[in-house]
Design a protein around this motif. Structure first.
Motif, PDB file in Angstrom:
ATOM      1  N   GLU A 336      33.699  39.297  36.015  1.00  0.00           N
ATOM      2  CA  GLU A 336      34.977  39.410  36.739  1.00  0.00           C
ATOM      3  C   GLU A 336      35.200  38.240  37.709  1.00  0.00           C
ATOM      4  N   THR A 337      34.106  37.615  38.159  1.00  0.00           N
ATOM      5  CA  THR A 337      34.291  36.511  39.125  1.00  0.00           C
ATOM      6  C   THR A 337      34.435  35.147  38.443  1.00  0.00           C
ATOM      7  N   GLU A 343      43.402  29.814  36.834  1.00  0.00           N
ATOM      8  CA  GLU A 343      42.686  29.553  38.091  1.00  0.00           C
ATOM      9  C   GLU A 343      41.946  28.216  38.043  1.00  0.00           C
ATOM     10  N   ARG A 349      43.675  29.661  43.898  1.00  0.00           N
ATOM     11  CA  ARG A 349      43.879  31.056  43.447  1.00  0.00           C
ATOM     12  C   ARG A 349      42.542  31.756  43.261  1.00  0.00           C
ATOM     13  N   TRP A 350      41.595  31.034  42.662  1.00  0.00           N
ATOM     14  CA  TRP A 350      40.262  31.625  42.457  1.00  0.00           C
ATOM     15  C   TRP A 350      39.585  31.869  43.805  1.00  0.00           C
ATOM     16  N   ALA A 352      40.973  32.435  46.696  1.00  0.00           N
ATOM     17  CA  ALA A 352      41.631  33.572  47.355  1.00  0.00           C
ATOM     18  C   ALA A 352      41.178  34.896  46.753  1.00  0.00           C
ATOM     19  N   ARG A 353      40.936  34.913  45.444  1.00  0.00           N
ATOM     20  CA  ARG A 353      40.554  36.165  44.771  1.00  0.00           C
ATOM     21  C   ARG A 353      39.084  36.516  44.978  1.00  0.00           C
ATOM     22  N   VAL A 354      38.201  35.482  45.005  1.00  0.00           N
ATOM     23  CA  VAL A 354      36.756  35.751  44.916  1.00  0.00           C
ATOM     24  C   VAL A 354      35.990  35.490  46.215  1.00  0.00           C
ATOM     25  N   GLN A 357      37.501  35.685  52.939  1.00  0.00           N
ATOM     26  CA  GLN A 357      38.281  34.780  53.788  1.00  0.00           C
ATOM     27  C   GLN A 357      37.507  34.301  55.015  1.00  0.00           C
TER      28      GLN A 357
END
Length: 371
Positions: A336-337, A343, A349-350, A352-354, A357
């Motif tokens: 999933e990562t 991406e 984008r990647w 931000a998703r993985v 922050q």
């Protein structure tokens, strides 16, 4: 019922080894020295790669397997057999398998074709990490094997006029990165294997569809040879479901190849004194070749592979530059990562998703090999 043979593998080997061009002229002493040095450098490279990537592989380091061109062809045919087994079994278990004469003729034709493609590639490939190997005599599946094609490495360094030891270590850095990826990320090999199996089983196996696909493939060949087409054989014979799976496979291979290129260029300056000279000459060589050479590369999708190196390397460089090596290494957490195709083109984008922050930002110059 015996499993029907979709491809005459023995014929593929004999065709490939007959058609492959002989390697460069070297004395027995030079050949022996090249083999010994490549084995030593592969061990050295693995240490550099582990330290830089911070991927901890559970398996002890193994020296690379050094082969000549026929040896590379034989190894790849063995790998193909392992990968294609699910498709072969499924075709054999259908209610209406094709008549024996059709199978026999078809398997011989594809055997010759596979042999011819491998002969073309066998004089160009410098090395590879072989993921799919036949089980050993006890039935245990090997993890994989790093193979270096000594005649091609010697040939490339002579053609480009680069420092032999530096070039050999530089090649080893890229290939060893693949070994570290697959031995240090336990789920990765099975993920790639399952995607390939799904891809094969998603093909339409009824004869009319297959014949229509092959006609499309023939049109693709004609267009590319005339210089009017952009397609490749892989695109010509896919179902919509296969295109989706191929997207996932392409994304993971782009990541793996790009990571290999990024590591070889980042580690290179500290251990390969002439790395800048090697990289510029090698990039020219990757893009060069005769018109026929470029045509065949396009048909086999190798142009796409060259694009993968560049796109994957840019993704890794940007992510490492923004969140550091530990932030990038979250890519290896699970399937999933892994980055999706979109991406890879937009690394933010990647991230931000993985990447959490609160991950500290790393100044680009700390990790950028070009800095």
């Amino acid at each position: 019922m015996d499993v029907m043979q979709v491809i005459d593998w023995d014929l593929a080997v004999s065709t490939g080894t007959r058609l492959v061009r002989p390697g460069p002229q070297v004395s027995r002493e030079e050949a022996r020295h090249a083999v010994t040095e490549l084995r030593t450098l592969s061990r050295e490279a693995e240490g550099h790669v582990r330290e830089f990537t911070r991927i901890d592989a559970a398996t002890p380091p193994q020296p690379a397997t050094i082969v000549d061109r026929p040896g590379w062809i034989r190894a790849n045919v063995e790998g193909f057999r392992v990968v294609l087994e699910p498709l072969t079994q499924r075709m054999a278990s259908r209610d209406n398998p094709p008549p024996a004469i059709v199978s026999a003729v078809g398997s011989r034709i594809t055997g010759v074709e596979v042999g011819a493609v491998l002969a073309f590639l066998a004089s160009r490939v410098l090395g590879q990490y072989e993921l799919f190997l036949p089980p050993d005599p006890t039935g245990r599946e090997p993890i994989g094997r790093l193979t270096l094609v000594a005649p091609n490495i010697v040939n490339a360094e002579r053609e480009m006029g680069v420092h032999p030891r530096d070039f050999r270590l530089w090649v080893c850095l890229h290939e060893e990165t693949h070994r570290v990826q697959f031995t240090g990320v336990p789920w990765l090999r099975e993920y790639v294997r399952s995607q390939m199996t799904e891809f094969l089983l998603a093909s339409d196996l009824d004869l009319p569809t297959l014949l229509e696909r092959l006609r499309n493939a023939a049109d693709t060949v004609a267009d590319v040879v005339r210089g009017t087409g952009e397609g490749n054989l892989i695109d010509a014979i896919q179902t919509p479901e296969q295109k989706e799976i191929l997207d996932r496979v392409t994304a993971v291979m782009t990541l793996l190849e790009g990571h290999g290129d990024f590591v070889m260029d980042a580690v290179g300056p500290t251990v390969v004194p002439s790395v800048a000279d090697i990289r510029s000459k090698f990039s020219q060589r990757r893009e060069g070749g005769s018109r026929l050479d470029r045509t065949v590369r396009k048909l086999l999708g190798l142009e796409m592979k060259m694009k993968q190196y560049a796109e994957g390397s840019a993704f890794v460089r940007e992510v490492v530059g923004k969140v550091g090596m530990d932030g990038f290494n979250r890519v290896w957490t699970s399937p999933e990562t892994l980055p999706a195709s979109d991406e890879i083109a937009a690394p933010d984008r990647w991230i931000a998703r993985v990447v959490p922050q609160d991950q500290p930002a790393i100044p680009p110059q700390a990790t950028d090999p070009e800095a």
